[in-house]
Design a protein around this motif. Structure first.
Motif, PDB file in Angstrom:
ATOM      1  N   GLU A 288     -15.774 -46.506   2.075  1.00 18.87           N
ATOM      2  CA  GLU A 288     -15.764 -45.913   0.689  1.00 18.87           C
ATOM      3  C   GLU A 288     -15.422 -44.498   0.401  1.00 18.87           C
ATOM      4  O   GLU A 288     -15.786 -43.933  -0.510  1.00 18.87           O
ATOM      5  CB  GLU A 288     -17.182 -46.354  -0.037  1.00 18.87           C
ATOM      6  N   GLY A 289     -14.908 -43.827   1.420  1.00 18.94           N
ATOM      7  CA  GLY A 289     -14.739 -42.362   1.259  1.00 18.94           C
ATOM      8  C   GLY A 289     -13.505 -42.195   0.428  1.00 18.94           C
ATOM      9  O   GLY A 289     -13.262 -40.882   0.301  1.00 18.94           O
ATOM     10  N   GLY A 290     -12.468 -42.834   0.162  1.00 18.63           N
ATOM     11  CA  GLY A 290     -11.406 -43.058  -0.395  1.00 18.63           C
ATOM     12  C   GLY A 290     -10.594 -42.226   0.209  1.00 18.63           C
ATOM     13  O   GLY A 290     -10.409 -42.007   1.428  1.00 18.63           O
ATOM     14  N   GLU A 291      -9.966 -41.140  -0.238  1.00 16.03           N
ATOM     15  CA  GLU A 291      -9.196 -40.148   0.299  1.00 16.03           C
ATOM     16  C   GLU A 291      -9.625 -38.903   0.945  1.00 16.03           C
ATOM     17  O   GLU A 291      -9.147 -38.292   1.661  1.00 16.03           O
ATOM     18  CB  GLU A 291      -7.972 -39.647  -0.685  1.00 16.03           C
ATOM     19  N   HIS A 292     -11.117 -38.837   0.957  1.00 19.71           N
ATOM     20  CA  HIS A 292     -11.670 -37.847   1.343  1.00 19.71           C
ATOM     21  C   HIS A 292     -12.324 -38.491   2.446  1.00 19.71           C
ATOM     22  O   HIS A 292     -12.993 -39.431   2.466  1.00 19.71           O
ATOM     23  CB  HIS A 292     -12.567 -37.258   0.518  1.00 19.71           C
ATOM     24  N   PHE A 293     -12.432 -37.491   3.503  1.00 21.91           N
ATOM     25  CA  PHE A 293     -13.360 -37.844   4.939  1.00 21.91           C
ATOM     26  C   PHE A 293     -14.529 -36.825   4.881  1.00 21.91           C
ATOM     27  O   PHE A 293     -14.336 -35.618   5.377  1.00 21.91           O
ATOM     28  CB  PHE A 293     -12.409 -37.692   6.087  1.00 21.91           C
ATOM     29  N   PHE A 294     -15.573 -36.947   4.270  1.00 24.76           N
ATOM     30  CA  PHE A 294     -16.664 -36.058   4.107  1.00 24.76           C
ATOM     31  C   PHE A 294     -17.494 -36.061   5.440  1.00 24.76           C
ATOM     32  O   PHE A 294     -17.397 -36.735   6.289  1.00 24.76           O
ATOM     33  CB  PHE A 294     -17.495 -36.764   3.412  1.00 24.76           C
ATOM     34  N   VAL A 295     -17.831 -34.608   5.685  1.00 25.16           N
ATOM     35  CA  VAL A 295     -18.330 -34.198   6.777  1.00 25.16           C
ATOM     36  C   VAL A 295     -19.743 -35.033   7.048  1.00 25.16           C
ATOM     37  O   VAL A 295     -20.243 -35.556   7.804  1.00 25.16           O
ATOM     38  CB  VAL A 295     -18.687 -32.764   7.104  1.00 25.16           C
ATOM     39  N   PHE A 296     -20.671 -34.984   5.879  1.00 25.26           N
ATOM     40  CA  PHE A 296     -21.852 -35.626   5.700  1.00 25.26           C
ATOM     41  C   PHE A 296     -21.704 -36.882   4.657  1.00 25.26           C
ATOM     42  O   PHE A 296     -21.261 -36.480   3.538  1.00 25.26           O
ATOM     43  CB  PHE A 296     -23.071 -34.677   5.163  1.00 25.26           C
ATOM     44  N   SER A 297     -21.941 -38.085   5.088  1.00 24.26           N
ATOM     45  CA  SER A 297     -21.707 -39.190   4.272  1.00 24.26           C
ATOM     46  C   SER A 297     -22.587 -40.360   4.783  1.00 24.26           C
ATOM     47  O   SER A 297     -23.147 -40.342   6.053  1.00 24.26           O
ATOM     48  CB  SER A 297     -20.306 -39.447   4.086  1.00 24.26           C
ATOM     49  N   THR A 298     -22.655 -41.391   4.213  1.00 27.84           N
ATOM     50  CA  THR A 298     -23.144 -42.729   4.897  1.00 27.84           C
ATOM     51  C   THR A 298     -22.366 -43.346   5.746  1.00 27.84           C
ATOM     52  O   THR A 298     -21.241 -42.811   6.066  1.00 27.84           O
ATOM     53  CB  THR A 298     -23.350 -43.760   3.631  1.00 27.84           C
TER      54      THR A 298
END
Length: 339
Positions: free
Chosen positions: A240-250
């Motif tokens: 569910e990150g879409g186009e973003h790869f967040f450093v901190f996420s579920t």
């Protein structure tokens, strides 16, 4: 005749404008000029506090004394379930919202005077910021060894680089430069009921900055990236990150809800019995650690993303003066031949 009748009708309509009616117009015609985060904060207070008091009053019925009495009442009551009244800072925030609303009503010729103009701000007492000492930071880092790696990295990042919570949550892996030990702070992640998650550009040119991180922190980032890469592969179609790869996420790439960090931090302090300070005060701790090491104020200002060095001086003036006293003591020992 028809024109005069229309004018009389318009005058009657404007005179009957209630506060609640005007909020609807204000939201549609003006609030878009505010940031989504500010707009969300305003609407929370409007719905919880202002509409119950002023909602059914006509705009032209609201007088300065009504505003004074309302703000004065906030010293004793609050609507968030907590005990006691609101602080002077919070009361001033309510005044600021009311002034904004009635300023628009005055500009749009709905009222002859702004009733908030004659209301003075509450005096606030500037308290010394709570921070951790160098010894307490070392103890904190020891306690973090048994915690979830992701949360350990978040706290370490705040206390070493002085990032804001929204800046931490807005980090993507594209912002981490492992080759140069650099972290590019260019986004903030916020959440509002109206728009959900939003990745915003940093507020000012100064906020958009590159921070050089210590080796031990970058090593933690490398280990963390291996974990997140594995999570992304396992999530597959559930990502569910879409186009973003967040450093901190579920586990499936969804951004953390902003309050999650603060909630985890408070529970961690309660669980360990460690000295209680706000999560945001880790940013202040980062600044005071640098001050105590003699780092120039301009460098500290740039790392924190302050608009100018004066902002840094205003916030950390007390700690800068304490550091200056230590310098004076050192010079005394160095040059006083009588001691």
């Amino acid at each position: 005749c028809g024109f005069k009748k229309a004018c009389r009708f318009m005058h009657f309509t404007l005179a009957k404008y209630t506060f609640k009616d005007f909020i609807f117009e204000w939201k549609n015609k003006y609030s878009s000029e505010l940031s989504s985060n500010t707009r969300s904060n305003y609407m929370s207070i409007i719905n919880a506090y202002l509409n119950p008091v002023f909602g059914n009053m006509r705009l032209d019925e609201v007088k300065t004394m009504h505003i004074v009495n309302y703000l004065d009442s906030l010293k004793n009551i609050r609507r968030d379930g907590k005990e006691g009244g609101l602080s002077a800072e919070s009361i001033n925030y309510h005044r600021r919202i009311l002034k904004n609303i009635f300023s628009r009503a005055y500009e749009w010729k709905l009222i002859k005077n702004n009733p908030v103009e004659g209301v003075k701000k509450r005096k606030t007492t500037k308290q010394k910021t709570e921070v951790y000492s160098t010894e307490e930071v070392h103890e904190l880092l020891e306690l973090l060894q048994d915690q979830i790696p992701q949360m350990r990295l978040i706290v370490t990042l705040a206390i070493t680089c002085g990032l804001r919570r929204s800046e931490i949550l807005g980090l993507s892996w594209d912002d981490i430069d492992f080759e140069n030990n650099a972290i590019w702070i260019r986004h903030s992640l916020i959440y509002t009921e109206e728009n959900g998650y939003e990745l915003k550009d940093t507020k000012t040119e100064k906020s958009d900055r590159i921070i050089i991180a210590p080796d031990f922190l970058m090593n933690q980032f490398k280990k963390h990236k291996m974990i997140k890469n594995t999570e992304r592969l396992k999530a597959s179609d559930l990502w569910e990150g879409g186009e973003h790869f967040f450093v901190f996420s579920t586990w499936n790439g969804k951004p953390y809800f902003p309050d999650y960090i603060g909630t985890w931090w408070r529970r961690f302090l309660k669980r360990t019995g460690f000295k209680k300070i706000r999560f945001h005060d880790l940013r202040h701790t980062a600044a005071t650690l640098l001050i105590n090491q003699g780092v120039h104020t301009k460098i500290i200002s740039e790392r924190l993303g302050h608009a100018n060095i004066q902002t840094t001086m205003n916030i950390y003036g007390h700690y800068l003066r304490e550091a200056d006293k230590e310098v004076a003591n050192t010079l005394e020992k160095l040059f006083n031949t009588n001691s």
